[in-house]
Design a protein around this motif. Structure first.
Motif, PDB file in Angstrom:
ATOM      1  N   LEU B 164       0.850  -1.191   0.000  1.00  0.00           N
ATOM      2  CA  LEU B 164       0.000   0.000   0.000  1.00  0.00           C
ATOM      3  C   LEU B 164       0.884   1.239   0.000  1.00  0.00           C
ATOM      4  O   LEU B 164       1.218   1.802   1.032  1.00  0.00           O
ATOM      5  N   ALA B 165       1.286   1.615  -1.187  1.00  0.00           N
ATOM      6  CA  ALA B 165       2.165   2.778  -1.265  1.00  0.00           C
ATOM      7  C   ALA B 165       1.780   3.632  -2.454  1.00  0.00           C
ATOM      8  O   ALA B 165       1.315   3.127  -3.471  1.00  0.00           O
ATOM      9  N   THR B 166       1.939   4.924  -2.288  1.00  0.00           N
ATOM     10  CA  THR B 166       1.772   5.833  -3.413  1.00  0.00           C
ATOM     11  C   THR B 166       3.144   6.437  -3.703  1.00  0.00           C
ATOM     12  O   THR B 166       4.100   6.179  -2.971  1.00  0.00           O
ATOM     13  N   SER B 167       3.181   7.258  -4.719  1.00  0.00           N
ATOM     14  CA  SER B 167       4.483   7.767  -5.130  1.00  0.00           C
ATOM     15  C   SER B 167       5.199   8.466  -3.977  1.00  0.00           C
ATOM     16  O   SER B 167       6.409   8.390  -3.839  1.00  0.00           O
ATOM     17  N   SER B 168       4.427   9.153  -3.133  1.00  0.00           N
ATOM     18  CA  SER B 168       5.087   9.928  -2.075  1.00  0.00           C
ATOM     19  C   SER B 168       5.195   9.167  -0.766  1.00  0.00           C
ATOM     20  O   SER B 168       6.070   9.419   0.037  1.00  0.00           O
ATOM     21  N   GLN B 200      -6.245   1.519   2.340  1.00  0.00           N
ATOM     22  CA  GLN B 200      -6.607   1.412   0.920  1.00  0.00           C
ATOM     23  C   GLN B 200      -7.102   2.749   0.391  1.00  0.00           C
ATOM     24  O   GLN B 200      -6.729   3.172  -0.701  1.00  0.00           O
ATOM     25  N   LYS B 201      -7.948   3.389   1.198  1.00  0.00           N
ATOM     26  CA  LYS B 201      -8.463   4.689   0.749  1.00  0.00           C
ATOM     27  C   LYS B 201      -7.335   5.702   0.647  1.00  0.00           C
ATOM     28  O   LYS B 201      -7.300   6.532  -0.259  1.00  0.00           O
ATOM     29  N   ALA B 202      -6.418   5.614   1.597  1.00  0.00           N
ATOM     30  CA  ALA B 202      -5.312   6.573   1.602  1.00  0.00           C
ATOM     31  C   ALA B 202      -4.454   6.403   0.352  1.00  0.00           C
ATOM     32  O   ALA B 202      -3.943   7.385  -0.199  1.00  0.00           O
ATOM     33  N   THR B 203      -4.324   5.161  -0.117  1.00  0.00           N
ATOM     34  CA  THR B 203      -3.527   4.952  -1.331  1.00  0.00           C
ATOM     35  C   THR B 203      -4.244   5.525  -2.545  1.00  0.00           C
ATOM     36  O   THR B 203      -3.595   5.914  -3.524  1.00  0.00           O
ATOM     37  N   GLU B 204      -5.564   5.550  -2.466  1.00  0.00           N
ATOM     38  CA  GLU B 204      -6.293   6.118  -3.606  1.00  0.00           C
ATOM     39  C   GLU B 204      -6.322   7.640  -3.538  1.00  0.00           C
ATOM     40  O   GLU B 204      -6.434   8.309  -4.548  1.00  0.00           O
ATOM     41  N   ASP B 205      -6.292   8.167  -2.322  1.00  0.00           N
ATOM     42  CA  ASP B 205      -6.429   9.612  -2.173  1.00  0.00           C
ATOM     43  C   ASP B 205      -5.404  10.087  -1.144  1.00  0.00           C
ATOM     44  O   ASP B 205      -5.670  10.147   0.043  1.00  0.00           O
ATOM     45  N   GLU B 206      -4.248  10.410  -1.653  1.00  0.00           N
ATOM     46  CA  GLU B 206      -3.128  10.757  -0.786  1.00  0.00           C
ATOM     47  C   GLU B 206      -3.406  11.921   0.152  1.00  0.00           C
ATOM     48  O   GLU B 206      -2.844  12.026   1.221  1.00  0.00           O
TER      49      GLU B 206
END
Lengths: 772, 241
Positions: B164-168, B200-206
């Motif tokens: 569960l990671a986003t670019s940042s 999960q939501k956080a990964t969709e909406d940073e």
């Protein structure tokens, strides 16, 4: 009277009924007479003559009618047609007559024109009434039939007069007339006296000219509204706009308010005096706009100045002005609320230099002073208007619950209020009169109303009430009951239930004690030593905010015997009940017979713990710290302060001298004890204990709140089964608000707890479900 | 009842297998096969109808799953293992029967394909994730000690589980960092389940715009958001400096 005869002689005989031209000429002459010389009256002959001529004209002439228009119908038709001729002739006549009047009117202007108009109008309408009578035959037959057949623009003869007046004369002169009227009104507004009867007559005339097109028998105000009211309002607007603009520029706002108020009264008077009542509403609106609304911004700015200087009368003026315009008061209320809040906060800051040492009375007095002051303002200046009262309440709620003193926590206010109540209700502190007492209680309730954390007040109040009851230090039972019933009125039965039970327990204990006295006397054998004179209070565990002592204690033998007897007695009365002795709340008196230099013995008022310590010195003058601990079983944190007071009062001496009580120290009785008073109160609460108690109370409040929130949540969910999270939160706040205002994170914590305990479950979409 | 929601899928499977078992003979044969297979892993000393620790390990090894990562959690969910080292006959038979995998080979193939999909199939991941809470608890406990929970999160949020990671931000890492720094209590079921939802939501909406203080998130999530926001604030200040 000479003219009368002239009229009579001037009227010829009624002409032959067949000769229509002659008949009309005859009629015209009669009508003219009435128009011109009605004041001279009409003689019977003329009247009859004209009447007959009308009749003749309408009924007779089949022949003429046939000759003119061929065969159309019977006699009935004939009357119809001939009536029309007569009707048209009359119109022509009236037109001519009125045109002359118009020409005549041009010679006049202003007041003279008004006089002319009114005179001619009166003459004309009076004549019209007569003519209407004379032409009744026409009205009854031809006019009626035409109207029945639905013809437009056919009127009975009187109305026809009005219509013709409107068409011919009114359209020509009404503007000039109106100009004259407005000039007069302006004169009056400028302070001159005018003959306002004239204006009234004009109004009446304009009103009479309003005819309902759909139903000529009814009148409407259309003509009046359009030709009088509209220009009148316009002129009013301009007048006041100009006047107020100039006045404001040259005078203070307060002066302007006075001026405006007078002007508004004048206008109302004007309506009563000579205007049509219909104008009241629009006129008020016009004046309000020109005099108030257009200047509302500067008025409102001035309000702050008035508030700052307590100018009650001027505020009342402003209130009365601004309440006339829509939404006029809202900004005032906002300013008022902010001002009261600020005043409250300042008052608190002033007294709260040292929040820890703040006297409850000083604090509560500061709050009350602000409230009283501004409640007075609402009453005198704002007529107790509910919205202003609400603003006051809002402001008070703010500064009572969130101020300098409450910075550490919002429960400081209820705590201080409860302490103040305690001080008031406790015996001997201020010696307030009974009637004063009631007043003070009411004042307490005033502040109480604004307290958000009512549960905090309840906790502190009940603790202090318990103390007052146990130590019988209430100044008045009536005042105590009165206070409880006030609280009950505000917060309901549940809120005061425990307080009331405490009272009941005290009453029951009283009876119990007298029963015990008899019981004890029965046990007494002759020759027994004197009993300890004791009284006992039996307090229901659930109702009293008291905890069992947190130290072991072996009571001295003298007391043990007494309390064992009581236990036996109580056991007989109520078997199965368990008595827990709250030693920390017990007290007693001992007499000191040992002192040198003193004939009458000193009496020491002491706590039971201190008594246990002192009684040890009956056996031996010297006791070591450890002996005392062993004999009493008291914990050091209880024992040391109790000893401390005895040392400080020099009842006991410590060695080494000046030391603090502790293991290894020795104590001996001070035979040289001296005091100015014979009775000495050594049962003094220690500062640290008081602080501890306050902290404990706050802790129990936190615990109770969690339970309260959880039970509210469970109750709600039990009823609803399923609920959105946010809804649940707001519903919970609603249910609890009367006790305290819960914070959302705290509610969420409680929901977390309930989820964990599986009273609740999480469903989809932020919904929560109830698990049975 | 309390697990009904968490294991709603189980009802479906249960009913499926119920109908299947009422059906034709081959199914009964399947059941027989499964029972046999189950029995082969039992050791002396295991309680009735249960395969113990050693048998379970052996079975998982036979299925070819890696015991060091999230892949071993997949079969445990299928057979609804009540604990890490325990398989019940009921769960075993029902679970596999529903998939109609009555031989080890079939099971192995199914498990392998599920592991492949684990990171991409949200429903599957959620199923596995939620079951972890069930079998990771000590018997009779309602909550998971924080330490254990963190271990499982580390396993679940690493391949072949879902990262569960986003670019940042690596949200899973940040979450664990936050817990190590600020959290001392154990992890209850609600917190466990909501953690996945939130991350999960956080990964969709940073920017976490879906979050609000008045929302239904448990307190720990609110605290986490506060932690993230202060951290970001500090980061931004440093950047501008």
């Amino acid at each position: 009277m000479a003219s009368t005869t002239k009229t009579v002689t001037a009227m010829p005989m009624v002409p032959n009924r067949e000769d229509l031209d002659a008949t009309w000429r005859y009629l015209e002459m009669g009508v003219s007479k009435i128009m011109a010389n009605l004041q001279d009256g009409i003689d019977m002959n003329t009247y009859m003559g004209v009447y007959t001529a009308v009749h003749n004209f309408c009924t007779s002439q089949k022949a003429v009618s046939n000759a003119h228009q061929g065969v159309i119908g019977g006699a009935h038709r004939g009357a119809h047609l001939l009536g029309e001729d007569l009707y048209q002739n009359l119109i022509t006549y009236l037109n001519n007559y009125l045109k002359e009047l118009v020409a005549e009117s041009r010679k006049h202007s202003d007041e003279a024109l008004l006089a002319f108009y009114i005179r001619e109008w009166d003459r004309y309408t009076t004549a019209a009434k007569y003519i209407n009578h004379l032409f009744r035959y026409l009205n009854r037959h031809w006019v009626k039939r035409e109207m029945d057949e639905g013809k437009k623009n056919i009127y009975d003869v009187y109305t026809l007069h009005l219509v013709q007046w409107r068409l011919t004369l009114f359209t020509e002169v009404h503007e000039k007339v109106m100009d004259a009227v407005l000039k007069m009104v302006e004169k009056q507004r400028n302070g001159e006296t005018i003959e306002h009867g004239q204006i009234k007559a004009i109004v009446d005339s304009f009103v009479s000219l309003g005819l309902d097109e759909a139903d000529p028998t009814k009148s409407t105000l259309d003509v009046y509204r359009f030709n009088f009211e509209r220009p009148f309002l316009e002129a009013t607007k301009q007048f006041y706009q100009a006047e107020s603009k100039q006045f404001v520029a040259e005078n203070s706002i307060v002066e302007y308010m006075k001026k405006a108020a007078t002007r508004l009264d004048e206008e109302e008077e004007r309506v009563k005096m000579y205007l049509h009542p219909d104008i009241i509403v629009p006129l008020k609106k016009t004046c309000n706009t020109a005099l108030i609304a257009d200047h509302s911004a500067i008025l409102r700015d001035e309000f702050q100045v008035l508030l700052d200087n307590d100018r009650y009368e001027d505020m009342e003026r402003m209130y009365k002005l601004l309440q006339r315009i829509p939404d006029g008061l809202d900004p005032l209320r906002a300013k008022f609320e902010a001002h009261v809040r600020k005043a409250g906060l300042n008052a608190v800051t002033k007294v709260a230099v040292d929040a820890d040492k703040l006297e409850p009375k000083v604090y509560i007095d500061a709050l009350l002073e602000i409230h009283t002051q501004y409640q007075g303002l609402v009453k005198t200046a704002f007529q107790d208007e509910p919205e202003f009262t609400r603003s006051l309440d809002n402001a008070c709620r703010e500064f009572v619950n969130r101020n300098q003193v409450c910075k550490s926590g919002s429960n400081k206010s209820p705590e201080l209020l409860a302490k103040y109540a305690d001080a008031v209700l406790r015996k001997g502190t201020n010696g307030a009169e009974e009637s004063d007492l009631e007043n003070i209680l009411n004042q307490i309730m005033t502040v109480f109303k604004y307290i958000e954390d009512k549960d905090v007040f309840q906790k502190f109040y009940s603790r202090m009430l318990a103390r007052r009851l146990i130590h019988t230090s209430s100044s008045s039972d009536d005042a105590e009951t009165s206070m409880i019933s006030k609280l009950k009125e505000q917060c309901g039965y549940e809120y005061t239930n425990k307080l009331q039970r405490m009272f009941q327990d005290m009453q029951i204990s009283k009876d119990l004690n007298s029963g015990f006295k008899e019981f004890e006397a029965g046990l007494l054998e002759p020759g027994d030593e004197k009993q300890v004179d004791a009284s006992y209070s039996i307090l229901g565990t659930g109702f009293w905010p008291l905890n069992p002592p947190n130290t072991d204690f072996t009571p001295p033998a003298e007391i043990s015997r007494a309390y064992e007897r009581f236990q036996t007695f109580y056991g007989q009365k109520h078997s199965g009940r368990k008595l827990t002795w709250l030693w920390q709340f017990c007290k007693g008196e001992v007499k000191a017979n040992y002192c040198k230099n003193q004939k009458t013995p000193y009496t020491f008022q002491v706590s039971t713990y201190q008594m246990a310590i002192l009684l040890l010195f009956n056996e031996s003058d010297k006791n070591s710290y450890d002996d005392i601990v062993k004999a009493t079983q008291l914990q050091p944190d209880i024992l040391d302060p109790a000893m401390g007071i005895l040392l400080k009062a020099k009842v006991l001496n410590i060695s080494p001298e000046g030391d603090k009580p502790g293991p290894g120290k020795m104590f001996n009785l001070n035979y040289d004890f001296k005091s100015k008073k014979i009775r000495l109160n050594l049962n003094i609460a220690v500062k640290s204990e008081q602080k501890q108690e306050v902290e404990d109370t706050h802790k129990t409040i936190e615990e109770d709140r969690k339970l309260l929130m959880q039970s509210a949540i469970v109750r709600i969910m039990k009823a609803r089964k399923k609920m959105k999270h946010t809804q649940l939160v707001s519903e919970t706040i609603n249910q609890i608000r009367s006790r305290f205002v819960p914070k959302i994170p705290d509610i969420k914590k409680c929901i977390d707890i309930l989820l964990e305990k599986e009273y609740l479950e999480r469903l989809d979409d932020d919904e929560l479900g109830y698990l049975a | 009842q309390k697990l009904l929601k968490a294991s709603a899928w189980k009802i479906d499977q249960a009913t499926d297998s119920y109908f299947a078992s009422n059906g034709a003979a081959p199914n009964d044969k399947g059941k027989e096969n499964l029972e046999k297979l189950f029995g082969s892993y039992r050791e002396t000393g295991d309680e009735a109808e249960i395969v113990g620790v050693n048998g379970t390990m052996k079975y998982l090894t036979d299925l070819g799953v890696d015991l060091e990562n999230a892949s071993m959690l997949v079969p445990l969910e299928i057979i609804q293992a009540p604990a890490l080292g325990e398989i019940t006959k009921e769960g075993f038979v029902k679970g596999w029967k529903a998939i109609r995998a009555d031989t080890l080979a079939k099971q192995k193939a199914h498990v392998a394909s599920q592991i492949n999909q684990l990171a991409s199939d949200n429903a599957l991941f959620k199923r596995v994730y939620r079951h972890v809470f069930v079998c990771a608890r000590d018997k009779g406990q309602k909550a998971l000690p924080l330490e254990n929970a963190i271990t499982y999160w580390e396993i679940l949020f690493a391949p072949p589980g879902k990262t569960l990671a986003t670019s940042s931000t690596n949200w899973a890492e940040l979450w664990i960092e936050f817990l190590n720094a600020k959290w001392t209590k154990s992890v209850n079921k609600d917190m466990w389940n909501q953690t996945l939802e939130f991350l999960q939501k956080a990964t969709e909406d940073e920017l976490l715009s879906f979050w609000s203080e008045d929302g239904a998130w448990p307190g720990v999530i609110d605290d986490f958001v506060g932690y993230v926001k202060t951290k970001r604030g500090a980061g931004e200040r440093m950047e501008t400096d």
